[in-house]
Motif scaffolding. Structure first.
Motif, PDB file in Angstrom:
ATOM      1  N   LEU A 103       0.841  -1.186   0.000  1.00  0.00           N
ATOM      2  CA  LEU A 103       0.000   0.000   0.000  1.00  0.00           C
ATOM      3  C   LEU A 103       0.881   1.242   0.000  1.00  0.00           C
ATOM      4  N   LEU A 104       0.625   2.156  -0.901  1.00  0.00           N
ATOM      5  CA  LEU A 104       1.428   3.368  -0.984  1.00  0.00           C
ATOM      6  C   LEU A 104       0.508   4.587  -1.059  1.00  0.00           C
ATOM      7  N   PRO A 112       1.155  12.383  -6.617  1.00  0.00           N
ATOM      8  CA  PRO A 112       0.413  12.152  -5.375  1.00  0.00           C
ATOM      9  C   PRO A 112      -0.790  11.251  -5.632  1.00  0.00           C
ATOM     10  N   GLY A 113      -1.057  10.389  -4.698  1.00  0.00           N
ATOM     11  CA  GLY A 113      -2.210   9.513  -4.836  1.00  0.00           C
ATOM     12  C   GLY A 113      -2.018   8.223  -4.077  1.00  0.00           C
ATOM     13  N   ASP A 114      -2.966   7.329  -4.286  1.00  0.00           N
ATOM     14  CA  ASP A 114      -2.987   6.034  -3.615  1.00  0.00           C
ATOM     15  C   ASP A 114      -2.695   4.938  -4.624  1.00  0.00           C
ATOM     16  N   TYR A 115      -1.835   4.015  -4.228  1.00  0.00           N
ATOM     17  CA  TYR A 115      -1.405   2.916  -5.085  1.00  0.00           C
ATOM     18  C   TYR A 115      -1.404   1.626  -4.276  1.00  0.00           C
ATOM     19  N   THR A 137      -1.816  -0.876  -9.196  1.00  0.00           N
ATOM     20  CA  THR A 137      -3.084  -0.174  -9.389  1.00  0.00           C
ATOM     21  C   THR A 137      -2.978   1.206  -8.759  1.00  0.00           C
ATOM     22  N   GLU A 138      -3.784   2.114  -9.269  1.00  0.00           N
ATOM     23  CA  GLU A 138      -3.860   3.436  -8.676  1.00  0.00           C
ATOM     24  C   GLU A 138      -5.318   3.843  -8.575  1.00  0.00           C
ATOM     25  N   ARG A 139      -5.608   4.636  -7.554  1.00  0.00           N
ATOM     26  CA  ARG A 139      -6.961   5.163  -7.414  1.00  0.00           C
ATOM     27  C   ARG A 139      -6.988   6.475  -8.187  1.00  0.00           C
TER      28      ARG A 139
END
Length: 156
Positions: A103-104, A112-115, A137-139
């Motif tokens: 989780l990143l 910037p973001g969630d991966y 994956t990325e949000r």
């Protein structure tokens, strides 16, 4: 600035399938952790996308990938790269989680973001007994998780 998708897309194109492993962020690159509830949604997106790839629906896999993926590689180049990259391994079987998903949140060196990065151990019919598939994956801005990178390498 390279995105995770462009890094993995470049690896699919540039690296022949050998024992080399993809470059992936290390835990030190994590500035915060995406809430654990994100993992199931990200994994659904990854597995749904892999179904398209397994069925050789490469254009559909491209169309459903993250924008960063689509900006890193053209649809035609993706179709060629994925067919060449997976071809030597024959048919891909049932995937098993190889490592705990990573989780990143706002990792250094990426937008910037969630991966979430998944590694699967997948049996194959030729070219060895299994491969390791890395799916990132990325949000995206709409809140949906989409695949932004894919790499396959000979496994255990």
């Amino acid at each position: 600035m390279r995105t995770l998708g462009s890094t993995f897309a470049a690896l699919v194109l540039a690296i022949p399938l050998t024992a080399q492993q993809p470059v992936s962020p290390t835990p030190a690159d994590t500035t915060a952790i995406v809430p654990a509830v994100a993992i199931p949604a990200a994994e659904r997106a990854a597995r749904d996308w892999l179904v398209l790839v397994d069925r050789a629906q490469y254009r559909a896999s491209y169309d459903s990938a993250a924008k960063s993926f689509q900006q890193a590689i053209s649809a035609d180049a993706w179709e060629d790269a994925v067919a060449r990259g997976r071809g030597p391994f024959g048919t891909f079987g049932r995937r098993a989680t190889y490592q705990t998903p990573r989780l990143l949140h706002d990792p250094k060196g990426l937008p910037p973001g969630d991966y979430v990065v998944f590694l699967y151990l997948t049996p194959v019919t030729t070219g060895g007994t299994a491969v390791i598939e890395t799916v990132s994956t990325e949000r995206e801005a709409d809140g949906a998780w989409r695949v932004d990178g894919y790499f396959v390498a000979p496994g255990a």
